[in-house]
Design a protein around this motif. Structure first.
Motif, mmCIF file in Angstrom:
data_model
loop_
_atom_site.group_PDB
_atom_site.id
_atom_site.type_symbol
_atom_site.label_atom_id
_atom_site.label_comp_id
_atom_site.label_asym_id
_atom_site.label_seq_id
_atom_site.Cartn_x
_atom_site.Cartn_y
_atom_site.Cartn_z
ATOM 1 N N ASN A 88 -17.142 37.711 -24.893
ATOM 2 C CA ASN A 88 -17.651 37.315 -23.575
ATOM 3 C C ASN A 88 -16.984 36.046 -23.078
ATOM 4 N N GLY A 89 -17.142 35.811 -21.780
ATOM 5 C CA GLY A 89 -16.636 34.571 -21.217
ATOM 6 C C GLY A 89 -17.262 33.361 -21.892
ATOM 7 N N THR A 90 -18.545 33.461 -22.209
ATOM 8 C CA THR A 90 -19.215 32.322 -22.858
ATOM 9 C C THR A 90 -18.610 32.040 -24.236
ATOM 10 N N HIS B 46 -20.281 28.015 -16.325
ATOM 11 C CA HIS B 46 -19.301 28.257 -17.381
ATOM 12 C C HIS B 46 -19.870 29.100 -18.512
ATOM 13 N N GLY B 47 -21.062 29.682 -18.302
ATOM 14 C CA GLY B 47 -21.606 30.544 -19.340
ATOM 15 C C GLY B 47 -23.061 30.273 -19.594
ATOM 16 N N VAL C 74 -12.447 32.533 -16.478
ATOM 17 C CA VAL C 74 -13.215 33.738 -16.818
ATOM 18 C C VAL C 74 -13.400 34.615 -15.577
#
Ligand SMILES: Cc1ncc(COP(=O)(O)O)c(C=O)c1O
Length: 416
Positions: free
Chosen positions: A124-126, A153-154, A240
């Motif tokens: 995932n982006g996180t 940012h997540g 992301v």
């Protein structure tokens, strides 16, 4: 049977799933994918996607401008990407360790993204933004992180915009700055003193439902780089959401600014779960020293999809195509809004457009317009940026605009 009757006959499938979900899924659906926050015309569950079109569980078709909130960049069920994924799946996905695809994908990213000397992967982006922050802290031995106010940012304890379930200590080392505001950046750095590990920044401001999107000013981008250098801090670019839609590489390349670490996810594998952190040589040691792993981070299928997808994106100037179709959409919507007496502001890059209604308390106009568009088979979002893809054609835009013309008119008649 009229179309209305057909729609009513089909409607219960989504309703039925929502009722079952309400019993076994918290809130019936969690996070921003809960469509109870959207007009009733939005489906909660989908059956399939093809190119730039989606079909919901009731069989209704949509021209889709959300692209799964970003992951779809080369078209749903893109044959090249799906063939690569299927070929890897035939061999296996989560095996005893990585497949050759991991090395091939890292090589491809290093070759594609200017500042990148190495790559590591997550899902995932996180995962990617968290890894980047951890690497920055490990490399510098410092704690503080500068972050854009309200930038997303997540969904981890440091970044989640909703503090419920995290502690003040989780967020104690985050200091905020305002995007494009060099003075606020300098003030945040001053507050960090000699404890500044890194600055995390998005290529453009794309975070707020009430604010317009803002492109980065070149002086601001250069000031971010200079400030990181002056403080021996790491410049982390969060791509992301933007990755490969603005530039096939690193988004601030046209501004002459290279980050130290870049986080990618969403679009890199055209919908297959994959994220990546790429970085400069100087940070490779820290990246290998931290403990970074996940049970599915090494799986081959998403990596095979990523290789095929990035290969496709490199073949032609795909950002130019997305900008072109996004501009057609934006130009058409502007004229339609004005014809119906709406004042709107359209902001951000055309490949990731955002439309805001001026003087719109409670987003009433945005909800009325996007709800009427969804009812006519065009998926937009009232308070989130939209996404174009390489699968959107000029004909898709023309078809969508035929329907949004009616949606604006309906919104005007509803709102008076
Ligand atoms: C800019 C940005 N960073 C990070 C994330 C987190 O990505 P994910 O939801 O895949 O964890 C998102 C998700 O929307 C995002 O837009």
């Amino acid at each position: 049977m009229t179309l209305d009757t057909v729609m009513q006959t089909l409607k219960p499938v989504d309703d039925g799933l929502r009722e079952r979900a309400a019993r076994v899924i918290p809130g019936g659906m969690y996070g921003h994918l809960n469509v109870t926050l959207l007009p009733a015309s939005y489906p909660q569950f989908y059956r399939s996607g093809n190119g730039a079109r989606l079909t919901d569980v009731d069989g209704n078709q949509y021209i889709d401008f959300m692209c799964g909130f970003g992951p779809m960049i080369s078209g749903y069920k893109n044959p090249v990407v799906e063939a690569a994924a299927a070929a890897q799946l035939a061999e296996g996905d989560a095996l005893g360790g990585p497949t050759p695809r991991m090395v091939e994908l890292a090589e491809l990213l290093v070759d594609t993204v200017g500042p990148a000397d190495w790559a590591m992967f997550g899902k995932n982006g996180t995962d990617a933004t968290s890894l980047a922050v951890t690497i920055a802290r490990a490399a510098t031995g410092k704690r503080k992180l500068l972050k854009g106010r309200s930038a997303y940012h997540g969904a981890n304890a440091w970044f989640n915009p909703n503090p419920l379930g995290s502690t003040p200590e989780d967020r104690a080392n985050i200091i905020f700055f305002d995007f494009n505001d060099i003075a606020s950046l300098e003030a945040a750095a001053a507050e960090a003193g000699d404890d500044l590990a890194g600055i995390i920044v998005s290529p453009f401001k794309h975070d707020g439902p009430v604010d317009d999107q803002r492109l980065a000013e070149v002086d601001f981008a250069r000031a971010v780089r200079a400030l990181a250098d002056r403080n021996d801090a790491v410049l982390i670019m969060d791509e992301v959401r933007t990755g490969f839609r603005l530039v096939t590489g690193s988004a601030w390349e046209p501004l002459g600014v290279a980050p130290d670490l870049i986080a990618y996810s969403k679009a890199i594998a055209n919908g297959w779960a994959l994220s990546a952190v790429v970085g400069i040589d100087a940070l490779a040691q820290a990246a290998s020293d931290i403990y970074a792993t996940g049970s599915f981070w090494y799986s081959g299928v998403a990596m095979a999809a990523g290789i095929a997808n990035i290969g496709l994106l490199r073949e032609t100037d795909t950002p130019a195509h997305m900008d072109h179709v996004g501009t057609l959409l934006r130009t058409g919507l502007q004229a339609q809004a004005e014809e119906n007496g709406f004042e709107v502001v359209q902001s951000g890059p055309a490949a990731m457009p955002y439309l805001r209604f001026v003087d719109d308390p409670g987003h009433a106009a945005a909800l009325a317009f996007t709800g009427a568009a969804a009812a006519r088979g065009v998926l937009l979002h009232p308070v989130h940026n939209w996404f174009l893809s390489t699968a959107h054609t000029e004909q898709d835009i023309a078809d969508a605009l035929d329907r949004t013309a009616e949606a604006f008119a309906e919104a005007r008649s509803v709102l008076g």
